[in-house]
Design a protein around this motif. Structure first.
Motif, mmCIF file in Angstrom:
data_model
loop_
_atom_site.group_PDB
_atom_site.id
_atom_site.type_symbol
_atom_site.label_atom_id
_atom_site.label_comp_id
_atom_site.label_asym_id
_atom_site.label_seq_id
_atom_site.Cartn_x
_atom_site.Cartn_y
_atom_site.Cartn_z
ATOM 1 N N PRO A 13 -8.348 3.939 -18.186
ATOM 2 C CA PRO A 13 -7.525 3.736 -17.040
ATOM 3 C C PRO A 13 -7.169 5.113 -16.836
ATOM 4 C CG PRO A 13 -6.437 4.180 -19.075
ATOM 5 C CD PRO A 13 -8.141 3.998 -18.596
ATOM 6 N N ALA A 14 -8.145 6.468 -16.904
ATOM 7 C CA ALA A 14 -7.715 7.895 -16.565
ATOM 8 C C ALA A 14 -7.706 8.469 -15.897
ATOM 9 C CB ALA A 14 -9.207 8.704 -17.452
ATOM 10 N N VAL A 15 -8.716 7.328 -13.981
ATOM 11 C CA VAL A 15 -8.555 7.854 -13.020
ATOM 12 C C VAL A 15 -8.283 6.768 -12.096
ATOM 13 C CG1 VAL A 15 -9.648 8.437 -11.292
ATOM 14 C CG2 VAL A 15 -10.641 9.339 -13.305
ATOM 15 N N ILE A 16 -8.270 5.709 -12.611
ATOM 16 C CA ILE A 16 -7.934 3.943 -12.134
ATOM 17 C C ILE A 16 -7.840 2.893 -13.076
ATOM 18 C CG2 ILE A 16 -9.712 4.334 -10.035
ATOM 19 C CD1 ILE A 16 -11.485 2.463 -11.404
ATOM 20 N N ASP A 17 -7.340 2.060 -12.533
ATOM 21 C CA ASP A 17 -6.797 0.579 -13.218
ATOM 22 C C ASP A 17 -7.622 -0.348 -13.006
ATOM 23 O OD1 ASP A 17 -4.261 1.817 -13.986
ATOM 24 O OD2 ASP A 17 -3.743 1.395 -12.113
ATOM 25 N N PHE A 35 0.748 -1.341 -0.001
ATOM 26 C CA PHE A 35 -0.208 0.138 -0.057
ATOM 27 C C PHE A 35 0.778 1.036 0.178
ATOM 28 C CE2 PHE A 35 -1.456 3.253 2.495
ATOM 29 C CZ PHE A 35 -2.686 3.493 1.698
ATOM 30 N N VAL A 36 0.410 2.063 -0.556
ATOM 31 C CA VAL A 36 1.287 3.754 -0.686
ATOM 32 C C VAL A 36 0.319 4.891 -0.324
ATOM 33 C CG1 VAL A 36 2.793 5.065 -2.423
ATOM 34 C CG2 VAL A 36 2.598 3.043 -2.900
ATOM 35 N N ASP A 37 -0.452 4.410 -1.324
ATOM 36 C CA ASP A 37 -2.122 6.004 -0.754
ATOM 37 C C ASP A 37 -3.592 5.598 -0.948
ATOM 38 O OD1 ASP A 37 -2.326 8.729 -0.198
ATOM 39 O OD2 ASP A 37 -2.387 9.110 -2.479
ATOM 40 N N LEU A 38 -3.996 6.651 -0.175
ATOM 41 C CA LEU A 38 -5.458 6.341 -0.561
ATOM 42 C C LEU A 38 -6.098 7.475 -0.723
ATOM 43 C CD1 LEU A 38 -7.630 4.277 -0.474
ATOM 44 C CD2 LEU A 38 -8.026 4.538 2.173
ATOM 45 N N PHE A 46 -1.106 1.589 -5.203
ATOM 46 C CA PHE A 46 0.044 0.550 -4.404
ATOM 47 C C PHE A 46 1.062 0.811 -5.520
ATOM 48 C CE2 PHE A 46 -4.658 -1.188 -3.485
ATOM 49 C CZ PHE A 46 -3.884 -1.622 -2.294
ATOM 50 N N ARG A 47 2.470 -0.106 -4.656
ATOM 51 C CA ARG A 47 3.825 0.085 -4.903
ATOM 52 C C ARG A 47 3.748 0.041 -6.152
ATOM 53 N NH1 ARG A 47 6.235 -2.615 -0.984
ATOM 54 N NH2 ARG A 47 5.416 -1.349 -0.239
ATOM 55 N N ASN A 48 3.907 -1.379 -7.079
ATOM 56 C CA ASN A 48 3.678 -1.501 -8.425
ATOM 57 C C ASN A 48 2.772 -0.676 -9.227
ATOM 58 O OD1 ASN A 48 0.843 -1.904 -8.135
ATOM 59 N ND2 ASN A 48 1.196 -4.626 -8.050
ATOM 60 N N GLY A 49 1.918 0.678 -8.838
ATOM 61 C CA GLY A 49 1.813 1.875 -9.172
ATOM 62 C C GLY A 49 0.217 1.038 -9.904
ATOM 63 N N LEU A 50 -0.538 0.699 -9.243
ATOM 64 C CA LEU A 50 -1.858 -0.033 -9.163
ATOM 65 C C LEU A 50 -2.946 0.807 -8.654
ATOM 66 C CD1 LEU A 50 -3.871 -2.200 -10.450
ATOM 67 C CD2 LEU A 50 -3.408 -3.442 -8.313
#
Length: 229
Positions: free
Chosen positions: A128-132, A64-67, A94-98
């Motif tokens: 993919p503009a806002v989320i994956d 996890f990176v950010d929420l 998440f750390r992998n950019g997801l």
């Protein structure tokens, strides 16, 4: 000799980034904020108990990176052709950019065909503009063990440097899997607590060997130890 405890003071947390304001109080509703992060603490709001449990479980997922909560509205086309707007409850990074968009709803609403259709339209507009990807979270997705451990990780998040160093030294000498109670006994003179063990597990210095609550009987090992089960 027991080391002197170190107190870690968190910096002032950044304000909530919610685009749609969350009430500070609401009669009959569970609303509020909590803070995640150590070096750069961040406030995140919730407008229901289900949103809170979803958020805190997400914050303590691996990688996890950010929420961010209540993002800018996503414009989507409704089944009747009209344009609708939907505020995603959360976006987790998440750390992998997801980037995962999260829609939080009670199961009796989430299972309705019209809601599922709307979420599919929102996903088509937001990726993919806002989320994956988009996830729908209900109370049925909240695992009691994950929630218990996430709350413990959160309560224990502030580093205590002397204690954390003592746990690292104990970890180096572990002969194999041990219980949390064993760690507390070994580290009693150094001030090792359940909070310290929880920090070590979340920080990946230790690992749980079973999916279970972090309690005295929980089985742990050094994270780099190969354990045959």
């Amino acid at each position: 000799m027991k080391p002197v405890a170190a107190t870690y003071y968190l910096p002032e947390p950044a304000k909530s980034r919610a685009v749609l304001p969350i009430p500070k109080s609401s009669q009959g509703h569970f609303v509020g904020e909590f803070v995640f992060g150590i070096e750069k603490p961040q406030r995140v709001g919730f407008a229901s108990f289900l949103e809170f449990t979803t958020a805190i479980c997400t914050v303590y997922l691996p990688g996890f990176v950010d929420l961010q909560e209540q993002l800018a509205p996503v414009a989507f086309r409704k089944a009747n052709g009209d344009i609708g707007h939907h505020y995603l409850d959360y976006r987790a990074t998440f750390r992998n950019g997801l980037r995962i968009g999260i829609a939080v709803k009670p199961s009796h609403i989430a299972k309705k065909p019209e809601f599922r259709a709307e979420m599919q339209a929102v996903a088509q507009a937001a990726v993919p503009a806002v989320i994956d990807k988009l996830a729908i979270v209900t109370e049925q997705n909240i695992n009691p063990v994950d929630l218990f451990n996430a709350k413990l990780f959160h309560a224990a998040r502030r580093p205590v440097f002397c204690e954390d160093e003592a746990i690292r030294e104990i970890r180096k000498k572990l002969p194999g899997p041990v219980t949390v109670e064993h760690l507390l006994t070994e580290g009693r003179s150094a001030g090792v607590t359940l909070f310290g063990v929880a920090r070590a597990i979340h920080g990946q210095g230790l690992k749980l060997l079973r999916k279970e609550r972090i309690a005295l009987s929980a089985l742990v090992a050094a994270n780099d130890m190969v354990v045959c089960q």
